[in-house]
Motif scaffolding. Sequence first.
Motif, short mmCIF file in Angstrom:
data_model
loop_
_atom_site.label_atom_id
_atom_site.label_comp_id
_atom_site.label_asym_id
_atom_site.label_seq_id
_atom_site.Cartn_x
_atom_site.Cartn_y
_atom_site.Cartn_z
N LEU A 9 0.84 -1.20 0.00
CA LEU A 9 0.00 0.00 0.00
C LEU A 9 0.87 1.25 0.00
O LEU A 9 0.59 2.22 -0.72
CB LEU A 9 -0.92 0.02 1.23
CG LEU A 9 -2.16 -0.85 1.18
CD1 LEU A 9 -2.89 -0.80 2.51
CD2 LEU A 9 -3.09 -0.40 0.07
N TYR A 10 1.91 1.22 0.81
CA TYR A 10 2.79 2.38 0.91
C TYR A 10 3.44 2.69 -0.44
O TYR A 10 3.46 3.84 -0.88
CB TYR A 10 3.86 2.13 1.98
CG TYR A 10 4.80 3.29 2.17
CD1 TYR A 10 4.41 4.40 2.91
CD2 TYR A 10 6.07 3.29 1.60
CE1 TYR A 10 5.26 5.48 3.08
CE2 TYR A 10 6.93 4.36 1.76
CZ TYR A 10 6.52 5.45 2.50
OH TYR A 10 7.35 6.53 2.66
N GLY A 11 3.96 1.67 -1.10
CA GLY A 11 4.61 1.86 -2.40
C GLY A 11 3.66 2.39 -3.45
O GLY A 11 3.99 3.32 -4.21
N LEU A 12 2.46 1.82 -3.50
CA LEU A 12 1.46 2.28 -4.47
C LEU A 12 1.03 3.71 -4.19
O LEU A 12 0.88 4.52 -5.11
CB LEU A 12 0.24 1.36 -4.46
CG LEU A 12 0.42 -0.01 -5.12
CD1 LEU A 12 -0.78 -0.89 -4.82
CD2 LEU A 12 0.60 0.14 -6.61
N SER A 13 0.82 4.03 -2.92
CA SER A 13 0.35 5.37 -2.58
C SER A 13 1.41 6.42 -2.92
O SER A 13 1.07 7.51 -3.39
CB SER A 13 -0.07 5.46 -1.12
OG SER A 13 1.06 5.33 -0.28
N LYS A 14 2.66 6.10 -2.69
CA LYS A 14 3.74 7.06 -3.02
C LYS A 14 3.91 7.20 -4.53
O LYS A 14 4.05 8.31 -5.05
CB LYS A 14 5.07 6.61 -2.39
CG LYS A 14 5.12 6.78 -0.90
CD LYS A 14 5.01 8.25 -0.55
CE LYS A 14 5.05 8.43 0.95
NZ LYS A 14 4.73 9.78 1.35
N ARG A 15 3.89 6.07 -5.23
CA ARG A 15 4.12 6.11 -6.68
C ARG A 15 3.00 6.84 -7.41
O ARG A 15 3.25 7.60 -8.35
CB ARG A 15 4.24 4.69 -7.22
CG ARG A 15 4.59 4.66 -8.70
CD ARG A 15 5.14 3.33 -9.17
NE ARG A 15 4.63 2.19 -8.45
CZ ARG A 15 3.91 1.22 -9.02
NH1 ARG A 15 3.64 1.26 -10.30
NH2 ARG A 15 3.49 0.20 -8.30
N HIS A 16 1.76 6.64 -7.00
CA HIS A 16 0.62 7.23 -7.71
C HIS A 16 0.07 8.48 -7.02
O HIS A 16 -0.88 9.09 -7.53
CB HIS A 16 -0.49 6.20 -7.86
CG HIS A 16 -0.12 5.01 -8.69
ND1 HIS A 16 0.17 5.10 -10.03
CD2 HIS A 16 0.04 3.70 -8.36
CE1 HIS A 16 0.46 3.90 -10.50
NE2 HIS A 16 0.40 3.03 -9.50
N ASP A 17 0.64 8.84 -5.87
CA ASP A 17 0.21 10.02 -5.12
C ASP A 17 -1.27 9.94 -4.76
O ASP A 17 -2.05 10.87 -5.01
CB ASP A 17 0.53 11.31 -5.89
CG ASP A 17 0.36 12.55 -5.03
OD1 ASP A 17 0.55 12.44 -3.79
OD2 ASP A 17 0.03 13.61 -5.58
N ILE A 18 -1.65 8.82 -4.19
CA ILE A 18 -3.02 8.62 -3.72
C ILE A 18 -2.96 8.02 -2.31
O ILE A 18 -1.95 7.44 -1.92
CB ILE A 18 -3.85 7.71 -4.66
CG1 ILE A 18 -3.12 6.39 -4.91
CG2 ILE A 18 -4.17 8.41 -5.96
CD1 ILE A 18 -3.88 5.42 -5.79
N SER A 19 -4.03 8.15 -1.57
CA SER A 19 -4.03 7.66 -0.19
C SER A 19 -4.16 6.14 -0.14
O SER A 19 -4.72 5.51 -1.04
CB SER A 19 -5.17 8.30 0.60
OG SER A 19 -6.41 7.74 0.21
N ARG A 20 -3.64 5.58 0.94
CA ARG A 20 -3.73 4.13 1.13
C ARG A 20 -5.17 3.70 1.32
O ARG A 20 -5.57 2.63 0.85
CB ARG A 20 -2.87 3.71 2.32
CG ARG A 20 -1.38 3.86 2.03
CD ARG A 20 -0.58 3.50 3.23
NE ARG A 20 -0.91 4.46 4.30
CZ ARG A 20 -0.09 4.81 5.26
NH1 ARG A 20 1.10 4.29 5.35
NH2 ARG A 20 -0.47 5.68 6.18
N GLN A 21 -5.97 4.54 1.99
CA GLN A 21 -7.38 4.21 2.19
C GLN A 21 -8.12 4.14 0.85
O GLN A 21 -8.95 3.26 0.64
CB GLN A 21 -8.06 5.23 3.11
CG GLN A 21 -9.52 4.94 3.39
CD GLN A 21 -9.75 3.58 4.02
OE1 GLN A 21 -8.95 3.08 4.80
NE2 GLN A 21 -10.86 2.95 3.68
#
Length: 117
Positions: free
Chosen positions: A28-40
Amino acid sequence: MKAMARQRSHSIAFKRQVAQEFIAGETLYGLSKRHDISRQLIRVWVQKYEAGGLDEDAQAADLLQEYEAKIAALERMVGRQALEIEFLNGDRSLYVLRHTRRPCARSDYRCGDENDL
């Protein structure tokens, strides 16, 4: 004071891609940082993806149902307006016949009154 984040709209294909990447093992952390979206938000998309909510057919069916409901409401509104227009412009004789009281042979009451029993 921190500025309010703007509302972004993501395509169904993008949401599906992110959900698939998470299911494939991305964090979740990697995806949220890469795409600039929240983990929720990613969690919500994954739940929708697993429930079949990110399928284009499901989205199209939901949209179709929404449009059919709007059409039905508009048809009811048009029907009411047509009746109003007919009354205001058209034949008022039916309305007048239904809503006027006719005098009867007896002078102590009017026809159609509650006392006609």
